[in-house]
Enzyme design. Structure first.
Site, mmCIF file in Angstrom:
data_model
loop_
_atom_site.group_PDB
_atom_site.id
_atom_site.type_symbol
_atom_site.label_atom_id
_atom_site.label_comp_id
_atom_site.label_asym_id
_atom_site.label_seq_id
_atom_site.Cartn_x
_atom_site.Cartn_y
_atom_site.Cartn_z
ATOM 1 C CG LEU A 39 6.171 4.496 -2.147
ATOM 2 C CD1 LEU A 39 7.669 4.372 -2.394
ATOM 3 C CD2 LEU A 39 5.537 5.395 -3.208
ATOM 4 C CB SER A 40 2.621 1.201 -6.056
ATOM 5 O OG SER A 40 2.349 0.094 -6.868
ATOM 6 C CB SER A 45 -2.237 -6.368 -1.571
ATOM 7 O OG SER A 45 -2.560 -5.154 -2.172
ATOM 8 N NE ARG A 71 -7.430 3.905 -6.946
ATOM 9 C CZ ARG A 71 -7.575 5.147 -7.384
ATOM 10 N NH1 ARG A 71 -8.133 5.375 -8.553
ATOM 11 N NH2 ARG A 71 -7.156 6.168 -6.655
ATOM 12 N NE ARG A 85 -2.527 9.664 -6.302
ATOM 13 C CZ ARG A 85 -1.793 8.588 -6.594
ATOM 14 N NH1 ARG A 85 -1.819 7.540 -5.820
ATOM 15 N NH2 ARG A 85 -1.043 8.569 -7.669
ATOM 16 C CB SER A 112 -3.966 6.396 1.987
ATOM 17 O OG SER A 112 -3.324 5.293 2.578
ATOM 18 N N GLY A 161 -0.468 12.308 -16.344
ATOM 19 C CA GLY A 161 -0.651 13.254 -15.255
ATOM 20 C C GLY A 161 0.589 14.093 -15.073
HETATM 21 N N1 LIG Z 1 -0.463 6.264 -11.469
HETATM 22 C C1 LIG Z 1 -0.678 5.364 -10.495
HETATM 23 N N2 LIG Z 1 -0.204 5.594 -9.277
HETATM 24 C C2 LIG Z 1 -0.427 4.720 -8.287
HETATM 25 N N3 LIG Z 1 -1.149 3.564 -8.395
HETATM 26 C C3 LIG Z 1 -1.636 3.282 -9.620
HETATM 27 C C4 LIG Z 1 -1.431 4.156 -10.711
HETATM 28 N N4 LIG Z 1 -2.058 3.602 -11.779
HETATM 29 C C5 LIG Z 1 -2.610 2.450 -11.368
HETATM 30 N N5 LIG Z 1 -2.372 2.243 -10.068
HETATM 31 C C6 LIG Z 1 -2.876 1.073 -9.302
HETATM 32 O O1 LIG Z 1 -3.868 1.515 -8.359
HETATM 33 C C7 LIG Z 1 -3.553 1.070 -7.045
HETATM 34 C C8 LIG Z 1 -3.578 2.223 -6.062
HETATM 35 O O2 LIG Z 1 -4.826 2.490 -5.706
HETATM 36 P P1 LIG Z 1 -5.084 3.231 -4.312
HETATM 37 O O3 LIG Z 1 -6.553 3.383 -4.286
HETATM 38 O O4 LIG Z 1 -4.449 2.489 -3.189
HETATM 39 O O5 LIG Z 1 -4.335 4.656 -4.459
HETATM 40 S S1 LIG Z 1 -4.615 5.988 -3.604
HETATM 41 O O6 LIG Z 1 -4.737 5.602 -2.194
HETATM 42 O O7 LIG Z 1 -5.859 6.593 -4.105
HETATM 43 O O8 LIG Z 1 -3.447 6.866 -3.829
HETATM 44 C C9 LIG Z 1 -2.147 0.567 -7.062
HETATM 45 O O9 LIG Z 1 -2.142 -0.572 -6.206
HETATM 46 P P2 LIG Z 1 -0.849 -0.976 -5.384
HETATM 47 O O10 LIG Z 1 0.237 -1.201 -6.401
HETATM 48 O O11 LIG Z 1 -1.275 -2.238 -4.692
HETATM 49 O O12 LIG Z 1 -0.520 0.105 -4.402
HETATM 50 C C10 LIG Z 1 -1.841 0.311 -8.498
HETATM 51 O O13 LIG Z 1 -2.030 -1.035 -8.814
HETATM 52 N N1 LIG Z 2 7.363 -9.008 3.294
HETATM 53 C C1 LIG Z 2 7.653 -9.237 2.019
HETATM 54 N N2 LIG Z 2 8.843 -9.763 1.683
HETATM 55 C C2 LIG Z 2 9.163 -9.992 0.395
HETATM 56 N N3 LIG Z 2 8.348 -9.740 -0.654
HETATM 57 C C3 LIG Z 2 7.147 -9.212 -0.367
HETATM 58 C C4 LIG Z 2 6.743 -8.931 0.974
HETATM 59 N N4 LIG Z 2 5.496 -8.389 0.946
HETATM 60 C C5 LIG Z 2 5.153 -8.338 -0.347
HETATM 61 N N5 LIG Z 2 6.126 -8.836 -1.132
HETATM 62 C C6 LIG Z 2 6.100 -8.918 -2.604
HETATM 63 O O1 LIG Z 2 6.178 -7.582 -3.085
HETATM 64 C C7 LIG Z 2 5.309 -7.417 -4.209
HETATM 65 C C8 LIG Z 2 4.324 -6.299 -3.913
HETATM 66 O O2 LIG Z 2 3.476 -6.688 -2.840
HETATM 67 P P1 LIG Z 2 2.000 -6.157 -2.735
HETATM 68 O O3 LIG Z 2 1.431 -6.723 -1.473
HETATM 69 O O4 LIG Z 2 1.235 -6.397 -3.993
HETATM 70 O O5 LIG Z 2 2.274 -4.584 -2.550
HETATM 71 P P2 LIG Z 2 1.269 -3.358 -2.644
HETATM 72 O O6 LIG Z 2 -0.104 -3.862 -2.298
HETATM 73 O O7 LIG Z 2 1.783 -2.380 -1.622
HETATM 74 O O8 LIG Z 2 1.371 -2.831 -4.039
HETATM 75 C C9 LIG Z 2 4.642 -8.763 -4.442
HETATM 76 O O9 LIG Z 2 5.318 -9.419 -5.481
HETATM 77 C C10 LIG Z 2 4.802 -9.491 -3.116
HETATM 78 O O10 LIG Z 2 4.889 -10.889 -3.297
#
Ligand SMILES: Nc1ncnc2c1ncn2[C@@H]1O[C@H](COP(=O)(O)OS(=O)(=O)O)[C@@H](OP(=O)(O)O)[C@H]1O
Ligand SMILES: Nc1ncnc2c1ncn2[C@@H]1O[C@H](COP(=O)(O)OP(=O)(O)O)[C@@H](O)[C@H]1O
Length: 183
Positions: A39-40, A45, A71, A85, A112, A161
């Site tokens: 999940l986001s 990252s 992106r 996606r 993904s 959406g």
């Molecule tokens: N609606 C919505 N849903 C999910 N994510 C959103 C959305 N809008 C923008 N973002 C931002 O785009 C990042 C996700 O891109 P991805 O390419 O990893 O998504 S996917 O694999 O195609 O589902 C995602 O990154 P992460 O938060 O690091 O996961 C978000 O920053």
């Molecule tokens: N192992 C961890 N323990 C505590 N906080 C974390 C950990 N990994 C990531 N974070 C924090 O969680 C938030 C989201 O992390 P990020 O790597 O950007 O997630 P994603 O790429 O899945 O969206 C950031 O603020 C990051 O500092």
């Protein structure tokens, strides 16, 4: 995805004298793909960059492909509908395959959510060179982190959406991934 440009059937494969094995010998490593899904906000990252840095410190050539970053360029024409996606992951799978073929340790960090898309990427690589890592963090934890404010936007109905309708799936996940995600 539809295209007005007709596909050519006159396409041939060209082999080069220097192959994957030669590159791997040069780099002293075996090309592979570490695919991080979750999940986001689950920490994809962070893990990708930490792993990338650790490998670099150990003298290994690694490269991170991150969803947000791709992106901005290669996939900037794509949104978050299921088909977008799928296309996002398809393109990344092909790029990751090239990186692995180049001998790199490719770390891919993407939500993904659809298993079939990840399986298609796995199928592009030989056995054992596609390593999937699922960050099994709860929605509650990811939402509490919410570093980009996306969960807040989804709660406010500001992420566009149509949500996928199912009582089993938390409303918010529908907006963020549109399907009960992952394994
Ligand atoms: N609606 C919505 N849903 C999910 N994510 C959103 C959305 N809008 C923008 N973002 C931002 O785009 C990042 C996700 O891109 P991805 O390419 O990893 O998504 S996917 O694999 O195609 O589902 C995602 O990154 P992460 O938060 O690091 O996961 C978000 O920053
Ligand atoms: N192992 C961890 N323990 C505590 N906080 C974390 C950990 N990994 C990531 N974070 C924090 O969680 C938030 C989201 O992390 P990020 O790597 O950007 O997630 P994603 O790429 O899945 O969206 C950031 O603020 C990051 O500092």
């Amino acid at each position: 995805m539809s295209s007005t440009v007709p596909k050519s059937s006159n396409i041939f494969w060209h082999d080069c004298p220097v192959g994957k094995t030669d590159r791997q010998k040069l780099l002293k490593q075996k090309g592979c793909v570490v695919w991080i899904t979750g999940l986001s906000g689950s920490g994809k990252s962070t893990l990708a960059c930490t792993l990338g840095r650790e490998l670099h410190t150990r003298g290994k050539l690694a490269y991170v492909l991150d969803g947000d970053n791709l992106r901005h360029g290669l996939n900037k024409d794509l949104g978050f509908a299921a088909e977008d996606r799928a296309e996002n992951i398809r393109r990344v799978g092909e790029v990751a395959k090239l990186f692995a073929d180049a001998g790199l340790l490719c770390i891919a960090s993407f939500i993904s959510p659809y298993r079939r898309d990840r399986e298609s990427c796995r199928a592009l690589l030989s056995d054992g060179s596609f390593i999937e890592v699922f960050l099994n963090m709860s929605l509650e934890l990811c939402e509490a982190r919410d570093p980009k404010g996306l969960y807040k936007l989804a709660r406010a109905g500001k992420i566009k959406g149509k949500p996928y309708l199912s009582r089993k799936i938390p409303y918010l996940i529908m907006f963020l991934v549109r399907e009960l995600p992952f394994p």
